[in-house]
Design a protein around this motif. Structure first.
Motif, short mmCIF file in Angstrom:
data_model
loop_
_atom_site.label_atom_id
_atom_site.label_comp_id
_atom_site.label_asym_id
_atom_site.label_seq_id
_atom_site.Cartn_x
_atom_site.Cartn_y
_atom_site.Cartn_z
N VAL A 98 0.84 -1.20 0.00
CA VAL A 98 0.00 0.00 0.00
C VAL A 98 0.87 1.25 0.00
CG1 VAL A 98 -1.69 1.33 1.33
CG2 VAL A 98 -1.95 -1.15 1.09
N TYR A 99 1.95 1.20 0.76
CA TYR A 99 2.88 2.33 0.81
C TYR A 99 3.49 2.60 -0.57
CZ TYR A 99 7.06 5.04 1.98
OH TYR A 99 8.05 6.00 2.02
N ALA A 100 3.86 1.52 -1.27
CA ALA A 100 4.41 1.67 -2.61
C ALA A 100 3.39 2.27 -3.57
CB ALA A 100 4.90 0.32 -3.13
N LEU A 101 2.12 1.86 -3.41
CA LEU A 101 1.06 2.40 -4.27
C LEU A 101 0.84 3.89 -4.01
CD1 LEU A 101 -1.59 -0.49 -4.10
CD2 LEU A 101 -0.14 0.11 -6.04
N THR A 102 0.92 4.28 -2.74
CA THR A 102 0.73 5.70 -2.42
C THR A 102 1.87 6.55 -2.98
OG1 THR A 102 1.83 5.39 -0.28
CG2 THR A 102 -0.58 5.20 -0.33
N LEU A 103 3.09 6.01 -2.98
CA LEU A 103 4.21 6.75 -3.57
C LEU A 103 4.01 6.97 -5.06
CD1 LEU A 103 7.32 5.16 -1.79
CD2 LEU A 103 6.26 7.37 -1.32
N LYS A 104 3.40 5.97 -5.71
CA LYS A 104 3.13 6.09 -7.14
C LYS A 104 1.84 6.85 -7.40
CE LYS A 104 5.23 1.57 -8.11
NZ LYS A 104 4.96 0.19 -8.62
N LYS A 105 1.14 7.19 -6.30
CA LYS A 105 -0.17 7.84 -6.42
C LYS A 105 -1.11 7.01 -7.29
CE LYS A 105 1.65 12.47 -5.61
NZ LYS A 105 1.76 13.87 -6.07
N SER A 106 -1.05 5.72 -7.05
CA SER A 106 -1.88 4.78 -7.82
C SER A 106 -3.32 4.83 -7.36
CB SER A 106 -1.33 3.36 -7.66
OG SER A 106 -2.21 2.42 -8.21
N ASP A 107 -4.24 4.62 -8.31
CA ASP A 107 -5.67 4.57 -7.97
C ASP A 107 -6.01 3.32 -7.18
OD1 ASP A 107 -6.05 6.94 -9.30
OD2 ASP A 107 -6.61 5.97 -11.20
N GLU A 108 -5.12 2.36 -7.14
CA GLU A 108 -5.38 1.12 -6.40
C GLU A 108 -5.15 1.27 -4.90
OE1 GLU A 108 -2.81 -1.73 -8.32
OE2 GLU A 108 -4.51 -2.55 -9.44
N ALA A 109 -4.48 2.35 -4.48
CA ALA A 109 -4.16 2.53 -3.06
C ALA A 109 -5.42 2.59 -2.19
CB ALA A 109 -3.30 3.78 -2.87
N PRO A 110 -6.42 3.44 -2.51
CA PRO A 110 -7.64 3.45 -1.69
C PRO A 110 -8.35 2.09 -1.68
CG PRO A 110 -7.56 5.36 -3.13
CD PRO A 110 -6.48 4.44 -3.58
N TRP A 111 -8.34 1.42 -2.84
CA TRP A 111 -8.98 0.09 -2.92
C TRP A 111 -8.27 -0.90 -2.00
CZ3 TRP A 111 -6.39 -4.28 -4.53
CH2 TRP A 111 -7.16 -5.43 -4.74
N ALA A 112 -6.95 -0.88 -1.96
CA ALA A 112 -6.18 -1.78 -1.11
C ALA A 112 -6.43 -1.51 0.36
CB ALA A 112 -4.69 -1.66 -1.43
N VAL A 113 -6.48 -0.22 0.72
CA VAL A 113 -6.78 0.13 2.12
C VAL A 113 -8.16 -0.35 2.51
CG1 VAL A 113 -7.13 2.05 3.72
CG2 VAL A 113 -5.21 2.12 2.12
N LEU A 114 -9.13 -0.22 1.60
CA LEU A 114 -10.50 -0.67 1.88
C LEU A 114 -10.55 -2.18 2.07
CD1 LEU A 114 -13.49 0.06 2.13
CD2 LEU A 114 -13.69 -0.24 -0.36
N LYS A 115 -9.83 -2.94 1.22
CA LYS A 115 -9.81 -4.40 1.35
C LYS A 115 -9.21 -4.81 2.69
CE LYS A 115 -11.33 -6.05 -2.64
NZ LYS A 115 -12.44 -7.02 -2.76
N LEU A 116 -8.10 -4.18 3.04
CA LEU A 116 -7.45 -4.52 4.31
C LEU A 116 -8.35 -4.16 5.48
CD1 LEU A 116 -4.96 -5.58 5.77
CD2 LEU A 116 -4.00 -3.26 5.70
N SER A 117 -9.06 -3.03 5.38
CA SER A 117 -9.98 -2.63 6.44
C SER A 117 -11.12 -3.63 6.60
CB SER A 117 -10.54 -1.23 6.11
OG SER A 117 -11.55 -0.87 7.03
#
Length: 328
Positions: free
Chosen positions: A161-180
């Protein structure tokens, strides 16, 4: 000791050991009660766990009948003496003597004594089994709470998730939601004895989706679900351990990896098949994995006694798990 003291305490010659020891009736009584004593332990340690507890009731009943015949007739076969008249409670009992009260009655046949011993051994065995199950449940619950969220998975997911946020990827919010959603399921629902099979499979799906974040073209993943889980119940977090092991040992960025996860659902059963090529041989994973497999096996034994089939095939570079659970 109490059982074996009955022939002595009820003997009409009580107080005179020589007369008592020579009396055929006393000898027959001692032998019969000794056989009852042996039957108690035979029933407790062998017959109940091997036949009664495994619902082989007809075999158990036949063995009880055989034991009863042995206890009833062996004393008469070994100690030859004429039986006393029915109006005399003990053999060789002088008319002027009054025998003490027989605590059980039916001294010749031992029907009541035998029934009491059989019933007592069943009660004690069931009580022992209940205490064992309760202790195993407590141990399994403690181990289960310790292993609800695999720390390796959590750290890897947070790194992804941290790597996705650095890339400002659209998958970052989705990954956080899945983990939540996974964390919410573990914290709020997984303490129940049974949960929806549909929700349990969704938990596995979320886990696999998050694992895909760290997998590249080097991993060939097949994940299939067949059948309808609606309306079915299952013990929580009981399938995930074997799925975790596949990703723990089957994902290596330096080697081609193959993972196949298949879930087949029928009206009253669920089957999990996990296959993976072993590409990671990390000894630091070995002990936690072994402990995780033991904990899962204990939970299966507790929730589904004699209602599941588990087959594990491990070779040099291949690992396969086939778990079939009867949910009825």
């Amino acid at each position: 000791m109490g059982l074996l003291s009955v022939p002595i305490l009820t003997s009409p010659d009580f107080g005179s050991f020589q007369n008592m020891a020579k009396a055929p009736g006393f000898q027959r009584s001692v032998l019969a009660y000794s056989l009852l004593f042996a039957f108690f332990y035979l029933n407790y340690h062998v017959l109940i766990p091997k036949f009664y507890s495994k619902k082989k009731r007809w075999i158990y009943a036949a063995l009880l009948l055989a034991c009863f015949l042995v206890v009833s007739y062996t004393p008469d076969l070994i100690i030859n003496s004429p039986k006393p008249p029915s109006n005399l409670p003990f053999p060789n009992n002088p008319p002027h003597k009054t025998a003490p009260i027989d605590l059980f009655g039916f001294r010749d046949t031992f029907i009541i004594q035998f029934s009491m011993i059989a019933f007592l051994s069943i009660l004690l065995r069931l009580d022992h089994r209940l205490n064992t199950i309760q202790n195993e449940k407590l141990k399994a619950e403690v181990n289960y709470l310790k292993a609800q969220i695999n720390p390796h998975f959590l750290f890897n997911t947070l790194n992804s998730v941290y790597a996705l946020t650095l890339k400002k990827s659209d998958e970052a919010p989705w990954a956080v939601l899945k983990l939540s959603e996974m964390m919410r399921y573990v914290v709020t629902e997984s303490h129940a004895e049974k949960v929806s099979l549909e929700r349990e499979i969704q938990y596995i799906t979320d886990y696999i989706d998050l694992q895909k974040l760290r997998m590249g073209n080097h991993t060939n993943l097949v994940y299939e679900i067949q059948g309808n889980p609606s309306g079915q119940k299952i013990a929580p977090i009981i399938l995930i351990n074997y799925v975790e092991n596949a990703f723990k040992y089957g994902v290596n960025p330096d080697e081609l990896s193959n993972i196949r996860i298949f879930i087949h659902i029928e009206s009253h059963s669920v089957e999990l098949i996990v296959e993976n090529k072993i590409t990671v041989k990390n000894t630091s994973f070995k002990e936690p994995t072994t402990e995780g497999n033991k904990n899962t096996k204990k939970r299966l034994d507790y929730f589904y006694p004699e209602k599941y089939q588990l087959h594990i095939d491990q070779r040099d570079n291949f690992y396969m798990v086939n778990l079939l659970i009867d949910l009825s």
